[in-house]
Design an enzyme around this catalytic site. Structure first.
Site, mmCIF file in Angstrom:
data_model
loop_
_atom_site.group_PDB
_atom_site.id
_atom_site.type_symbol
_atom_site.label_atom_id
_atom_site.label_comp_id
_atom_site.label_asym_id
_atom_site.label_seq_id
_atom_site.Cartn_x
_atom_site.Cartn_y
_atom_site.Cartn_z
ATOM 1 N N HIS A 194 0.831 -1.211 0.000
ATOM 2 C CA HIS A 194 0.000 0.000 0.000
ATOM 3 C C HIS A 194 0.866 1.261 0.000
ATOM 4 O O HIS A 194 2.099 1.208 0.120
ATOM 5 C CB HIS A 194 -0.947 -0.002 1.204
ATOM 6 C CG HIS A 194 -0.263 0.074 2.533
ATOM 7 N ND1 HIS A 194 0.248 1.245 3.047
ATOM 8 C CD2 HIS A 194 -0.014 -0.887 3.488
ATOM 9 C CE1 HIS A 194 0.766 1.019 4.246
ATOM 10 N NE2 HIS A 194 0.638 -0.258 4.534
ATOM 11 N N SER A 268 1.479 4.181 -5.065
ATOM 12 C CA SER A 268 2.079 5.412 -4.560
ATOM 13 C C SER A 268 3.421 5.151 -3.880
ATOM 14 O O SER A 268 4.329 4.605 -4.501
ATOM 15 C CB SER A 268 1.085 6.096 -3.617
ATOM 16 O OG SER A 268 1.477 7.412 -3.328
ATOM 17 N N ASP A 415 -5.321 12.809 -11.168
ATOM 18 C CA ASP A 415 -4.497 12.762 -9.952
ATOM 19 C C ASP A 415 -3.878 14.137 -9.713
ATOM 20 O O ASP A 415 -3.051 14.606 -10.497
ATOM 21 C CB ASP A 415 -3.400 11.705 -10.106
ATOM 22 C CG ASP A 415 -2.709 11.372 -8.786
ATOM 23 O OD1 ASP A 415 -2.648 12.257 -7.901
ATOM 24 O OD2 ASP A 415 -2.226 10.240 -8.635
ATOM 25 N N HIS A 443 -5.910 9.913 -7.380
ATOM 26 C CA HIS A 443 -4.861 9.140 -6.716
ATOM 27 C C HIS A 443 -5.400 7.911 -5.997
ATOM 28 O O HIS A 443 -4.705 6.904 -5.881
ATOM 29 C CB HIS A 443 -4.130 10.050 -5.714
ATOM 30 C CG HIS A 443 -2.833 9.496 -5.224
ATOM 31 N ND1 HIS A 443 -1.733 9.338 -6.038
ATOM 32 C CD2 HIS A 443 -2.449 9.045 -3.993
ATOM 33 C CE1 HIS A 443 -0.737 8.831 -5.348
ATOM 34 N NE2 HIS A 443 -1.142 8.640 -4.111
#
Length: 466
Positions: A194, A268, A415, A443
């Site tokens: 994540h 990310s 984003d 995002h």
């Protein structure tokens, strides 16, 4: 009409800059005040105040903390035999000029000058290191039996004390596993990582439920809570460097479950860890899928860490996500205040949200956002996002030249936190990489609102023979 739109856009940018200047000047002043408040609060609650990064103090690394040269790298050795490369610590932790200083054109001192040589010795080179870093290292050494310095209490008074935020097993990450733990009957594995201020729920509540039965029959699926987030340990004596994050993933997943060939899917900030793992395990990685990677090529002559800090956190009030990132990156004590309000009381906020929505909205994104500590988010943000500025180029070149696995990149067309240019910059370093821009997604919704499609696309990536 075009001229009118252009004039209106210019006026909007000017207004944004003017308002931002005033707001962030006020936040600079508030940060100074909060620094004093937390020194007193820490002294009352913990018996000592801790040096913070907004100070300019630096001290020699003495006695039980020795800095030595190993293969061209500066290594800190402690009583616990834990070693931490100083190159893993971003100077943006303690070199963040105020808005007034930036407007005046003053340049921040370089990292090397802030850690200049103190005195040489026969066996080791002693350096001056920022006092907050030395204090954390002393606390880590104290945890190994050194009574000279008190370790950080963990959790600290300003952190949540619930069992979910403080797992009994402090040596390994929380890992969500789907498939046989021993790997019996499976051919390969998939590791989901994540992003910043999130948790494994970002994957387990979205993509994983939509992975087909056929794909599961051949693969184990792993989703981790990174060090300091979700249900993973949140040590107060950690600097949350890239090395620490990667080693915890290795210990908690790769070694524990005897992972063989594996695919990586990362969002990310997790994309940086994914690249670091791919470079470390080049023969084992079968594919790399990055979602909104935070890659900012550093122009020649620029200091990488400071350039990335300004790119990620431009100190603007609009868009809102840029304002949030700017507060998180630039203001240590204001960030801690937000953490106390939201994270320390996350169970109350989660309950209020459920009641307000009549229990009709799932709260996994809130769980990930709230379940972390300030010391974890602050160090991870700076040491991973900013601190990796000088490393990513080399990793991308290794992936390009030494790995044969496929590389796929997804990015939301809307984003506002990380521009689409970040993904195209990765492709410029790895020409075989495939970039897929999804219009109308940002995002988060690049995953959250298209989980079915993404699961299907991932299966196609995993099934591709290379």
């Amino acid at each position: 009409m075009a001229a009118a739109r252009s004039a209106l856009a210019s006026a909007g940018r000017a207004a944004n800059e003017a308002v931002s200047f005033v707001v962030f000047m006020l936040l600079d002043a508030l940060e100074v005040l909060l620094c004093l408040v937390y020194k007193v609060a820490d002294y009352v609650a913990e018996g000592a105040w801790r040096p913070c990064y907004c100070s300019s103090s630096a001290v020699a690394a003495p006695g039980k903390i020795v800095v030595s040269e190993r293969g061209g790298s500066k290594v800190v050795s402690m009583l616990s035999s834990t070693k931490l490369l100083l190159e893993d610590i971003s100077d943006t932790l303690y070199t963040r000029p105020s808005l007034l200083a930036s407007a005046a054109g003053s340049s921040p001192p370089s990292f090397s000058r802030r850690r200049e040589m103190a005195r040489p010795s026969a066996s080791a080179t002693t350096l001056t290191v920022h006092s907050a870093i030395v204090q954390i290292l002393r606390g880590k050494a104290a945890g190994a039996g050194d009574d000279e310095h008190k370790p950080y209490p963990s959790p600290r008074w300003s952190d949540c004390h619930c069992a979910n935020c403080n797992p009994a097993d402090a040596d390994r990450l929380f890992v969500h596993v789907e498939g046989p733990h021993d790997g019996g009957g499976t051919e390969e594995d998939v590791l989901f990582i994540h992003g910043f201020i999130s948790s494994s729920g970002f994957w387990t509540e979205t993509v994983l439920p939509h992975v087909s039965r056929e794909a599961r029959a051949r693969r184990r699926l792993f989703a981790v809570d990174l060090l300091g987030f979700g249900r993973s340990p949140k040590p107060a004596d950690s600097l949350y460097t890239l090395r620490e994050h990667v080693e915890m993933i290795e210990r908690s997943v790769i070694e524990r479950y005897k992972v063989g060939p594996f695919h990586i899917v990362a969002h990310s900030l997790g994309s940086i860890l994914a690249l670091a793992l791919a470079v470390k395990y080049p023969a084992a990685v079968k594919s790399i899928t990055l979602v909104a990677p935070p890659y900012f090529p550093v122009p020649k002559g620029e200091m990488g860490t400071q350039y990335v800090l300004r790119a990620v956190a431009p100190r603007r009030v609009w868009p809102a996500i840029a304002f949030g990132a700017s507060v998180a990156c630039w203001y240590e004590h204001l960030g801690r205040t937000v953490s106390i309000v939201l994270c320390k009381h996350h169970r109350l906020w989660e309950l209020a949200f459920r009641v307000f929505t009549l229990y009709r909205v799932r709260t996994y994104l809130m769980d990930g956002f709230f379940c972390h500590t300030h010391i974890a988010s602050w160090h991870t943000l700076h040491n991973i996002i900013c601190g990796s500025a000088g490393k990513i180029d080399k990793w991308l070149e290794i992936v390009r030249d030494q790995l044969t696995c496929g590389v796929t990149i997804y990015h939301g067309g809307d984003d506002e936190l990380l521009p689409v240019g970040c993904s195209y910059a990765v492709q410029s370093k790895i020409p075989r990489a495939s970039v897929k821009v999804i219009d109308g997604k940002d995002h988060v919704t690049i995953v959250v609102q298209r989980q079915r499609e993404l699961a299907r696309e991932l299966e196609e990536i995993w099934d591709t023979k290379r």
